[in-house]
Design a protein around this motif. Structure first.
Motif, PDB file in Angstrom:
ATOM      1  N   UNK A  60       0.837  -1.211   0.000  1.00  0.00           N
ATOM      2  CA  UNK A  60       0.000   0.000   0.000  1.00  0.00           C
ATOM      3  C   UNK A  60       0.865   1.251   0.000  1.00  0.00           C
ATOM      4  N   UNK A  68      -1.025  -3.576  -5.790  1.00  0.00           N
ATOM      5  CA  UNK A  68      -1.792  -4.709  -5.255  1.00  0.00           C
ATOM      6  C   UNK A  68      -3.029  -4.948  -6.112  1.00  0.00           C
ATOM      7  N   UNK A  69      -3.166  -6.137  -6.690  1.00  0.00           N
ATOM      8  CA  UNK A  69      -4.341  -6.417  -7.523  1.00  0.00           C
ATOM      9  C   UNK A  69      -5.167  -7.601  -7.013  1.00  0.00           C
ATOM     10  N   UNK A  70      -4.648  -8.362  -6.052  1.00  0.00           N
ATOM     11  CA  UNK A  70      -5.435  -9.467  -5.505  1.00  0.00           C
ATOM     12  C   UNK A  70      -4.763 -10.050  -4.278  1.00  0.00           C
ATOM     13  N   UNK A  71      -5.562 -10.482  -3.309  1.00  0.00           N
ATOM     14  CA  UNK A  71      -5.039 -11.117  -2.095  1.00  0.00           C
ATOM     15  C   UNK A  71      -5.940 -12.291  -1.751  1.00  0.00           C
ATOM     16  N   UNK A  72      -5.357 -13.457  -1.543  1.00  0.00           N
ATOM     17  CA  UNK A  72      -6.140 -14.632  -1.186  1.00  0.00           C
ATOM     18  C   UNK A  72      -6.414 -14.715   0.309  1.00  0.00           C
ATOM     19  N   UNK A  73      -7.402 -15.537   0.674  1.00  0.00           N
ATOM     20  CA  UNK A  73      -7.597 -15.877   2.082  1.00  0.00           C
ATOM     21  C   UNK A  73      -6.454 -16.793   2.524  1.00  0.00           C
ATOM     22  N   UNK A  81     -11.597 -12.948  -6.930  1.00  0.00           N
ATOM     23  CA  UNK A  81     -11.736 -11.599  -7.484  1.00  0.00           C
ATOM     24  C   UNK A  81     -10.910 -11.430  -8.764  1.00  0.00           C
ATOM     25  N   UNK A 119      -0.524 -17.135   2.243  1.00  0.00           N
ATOM     26  CA  UNK A 119      -1.366 -16.074   1.674  1.00  0.00           C
ATOM     27  C   UNK A 119      -0.797 -15.693   0.308  1.00  0.00           C
ATOM     28  N   UNK A 268     -11.308  -1.399 -12.076  1.00  0.00           N
ATOM     29  CA  UNK A 268     -10.670  -2.021 -10.913  1.00  0.00           C
ATOM     30  C   UNK A 268     -10.177  -3.397 -11.336  1.00  0.00           C
ATOM     31  N   UNK A 269      -9.402  -4.041 -10.478  1.00  0.00           N
ATOM     32  CA  UNK A 269      -8.891  -5.377 -10.799  1.00  0.00           C
ATOM     33  C   UNK A 269      -9.783  -6.457 -10.194  1.00  0.00           C
ATOM     34  N   UNK A 270     -11.031  -6.106  -9.910  1.00  0.00           N
ATOM     35  CA  UNK A 270     -11.975  -7.023  -9.265  1.00  0.00           C
ATOM     36  C   UNK A 270     -13.003  -7.479 -10.292  1.00  0.00           C
TER      37      UNK A 270
ATOM     38  N   UNK B  57      -7.756  -7.056   3.384  1.00  0.00           N
ATOM     39  CA  UNK B  57      -8.222  -7.904   2.280  1.00  0.00           C
ATOM     40  C   UNK B  57      -9.610  -7.453   1.838  1.00  0.00           C
ATOM     41  N   UNK B  60      -9.225  -4.329  -0.237  1.00  0.00           N
ATOM     42  CA  UNK B  60      -8.645  -4.626  -1.554  1.00  0.00           C
ATOM     43  C   UNK B  60      -9.687  -5.236  -2.481  1.00  0.00           C
ATOM     44  N   UNK B  61     -10.582  -6.046  -1.923  1.00  0.00           N
ATOM     45  CA  UNK B  61     -11.580  -6.748  -2.754  1.00  0.00           C
ATOM     46  C   UNK B  61     -12.789  -5.883  -3.089  1.00  0.00           C
TER      47      UNK B  61
END
Lengths: 282, 282
Positions: A60, A68-73, A81, A119, A268-270, B57, B60-61
């Motif tokens: 950030x 930042x374009x994606x973050x997993x659980x 996403x 992650x 957006x990247x979502x 997260x 971001x989503x």
């Protein structure tokens, strides 16, 4: 059963879903440049959950090298996403596994290394704005000459977060002087892919001693009438992760990216259908 | 010693640093609309570190309702990427303190509530694109009529993360039909401030029953030739945090924002001098 391998040329007209399928099944493990045209491609960093908050803060605070374009659980190999069916353990053509800051493996599948506390962090990459430059008539030398982009350690300090800190890595593309403003304006439209240049002109201003000796990639010719233009580079977070010497960290191999279903020029990247309209889809 | 209070009018020509100083010293605790013109104003969420990874997260989503513009270190009340001297315990005019999902206090200083495990998250707000609309000749009804923007619960599902989930809250602004495309194009330039509209036209398409009965804020007149246009709203994350019923969570009071030193039209929300060029500043 033998696996029928496919080539880059076989995949060039295929969709993101089809390319990921070829990669997942072991039919393709090459580079992804030029595949699934128009779709976002991503740099990859997979790290233990206990470092993830600081790494997200680091991204950030350094959005140009680390968009930042994606973050997993935690422990979840999907990235809903970014793509409909992504399994991050198998869907990248080639991975690098680092342990305690040292490269220990380069593999095509990380199912055996996957763990409940990992992650996935996906970051935008320069393919996106390079495609836009070329599409708009701004030549990109390393693409024309079949080389890798030249990358340099700069002296631009990154904003630190926890154990993550360092200097920015930049790429250099020689641009005809009359097209520099256009190149700035075009790349600025892609904040998810490093955005506008970091610097233009004299390499010494950002601590680069010799453009002919890049730290990674290939040197490229700067012709008469051209100006060196510098962009933030996705090798920055990889370098920072390496220096942080995490017990485990997994990245893509250079040029072997995650291909998303998100359009590279989306707002957006979502993926919008992850926000289902509950009332009107019935 | 008595504190000499100042009014909104007294501060309207002052810099972000001066306005924050007036707020910090207890001289001002009013709303921040129209103050420090051209600077980014931020929604605020302060929460315990153990929830911060999931909340980042979540943001971001859901970048349209939750545009992440700054994150503090755990226990650190400064935000050096957003402002030179920010102390988040004192620099917002008015805070709301929630415990277990219930509003327990509205205060002008949270020094007594601050703790070593708190993480500050700053999110962009609609002031930024509203300023741009007005500057470009697109009228904004609630500003013209001195009202609060009407806000509605929609049926647009948010992408969940951990305990954070829910539906999007949206704002509505009536826009003359011939200016809708311009309003879209202008607001799309501000991804750090909710970006382009989420929907245009019929409120039923996003689950709103009656535009005359907003869930928060004031109803505004929709005149002949105008179309209702809906944007993602910063009340969304506040609502989601409330529903998550954290042991403690602190937000700004509506309209009483954090004022950053970052220009609202900057390419990123990061102060560039936080990335000092080590070699050339000597």
């Amino acid at each position: 059963m033998t696996i029928t391998r496919v080539s880059h040329a076989d995949l060039v007209a295929e969709s993101a879903v089809q390319v990921r399928s070829a990669i997942r099944s072991g039919r393709y493990d090459g580079h992804t440049a030029g595949l699934a045209a128009g779709k976002l491609q991503c740099n990859l960093a997979i790290l233990p959950e206990r470092y993830a908050l600081d790494f997200l803060r680091f991204c950030q605070r350094n959005p140009k090298p680390c968009p930042l374009v994606g973050v997993g659980d935690s422990g979840d190999p999907t990235l809903p996403t970014l793509g409909h069916d992504i399994d991050i353990r198998t869907d990248v053509p080639r991975y690098r596994v680092f342990r305690d800051g040292r490269l220990t493996d380069e593999v095509t599948d990380i199912s055996g290394d996957w763990a409940d506390d990992l992650v996935t962090v996906a970051l935008g990459c320069s393919f996106t704005f390079e495609n836009a430059l070329v599409r708009n008539g701004v030549p990109v030398r390393h693409l024309e000459t079949g080389k890798n982009v030249p990358m340099y350690r700069s002296n631009i300090a990154l904003a630190p977060a926890g154990i993550f800190s360092g200097d920015m890595v930049v790429t250099m593309r020689p641009i005809p002087a009359h097209l520099v403003d256009q190149a700035k304006e075009i790349s600025r439209r892609y904040p998810q892919a490093h955005g506008a240049p970091i610097a233009v002109g004299d390499p010494a201003q950002i601590g680069i001693a010799d453009l002919a000796s890049p730290d990674w990639g290939d040197a490229v010719e700067i012709r008469s009438g051209e100006v060196p233009v510098y962009w933030a580079c996705g090798v920055t977070p990889q370098n920072v992760l390496l220096q942080a010497a995490l017990p485990i960290c997994i990245t893509h191999a250079p040029g072997h990216m995650l291909i998303a279903d998100v359009a590279e020029d989306a707002e957006t990247t979502i993926l919008t259908n992850t926000r289902t309209n509950k009332e009107t889809t019935s």
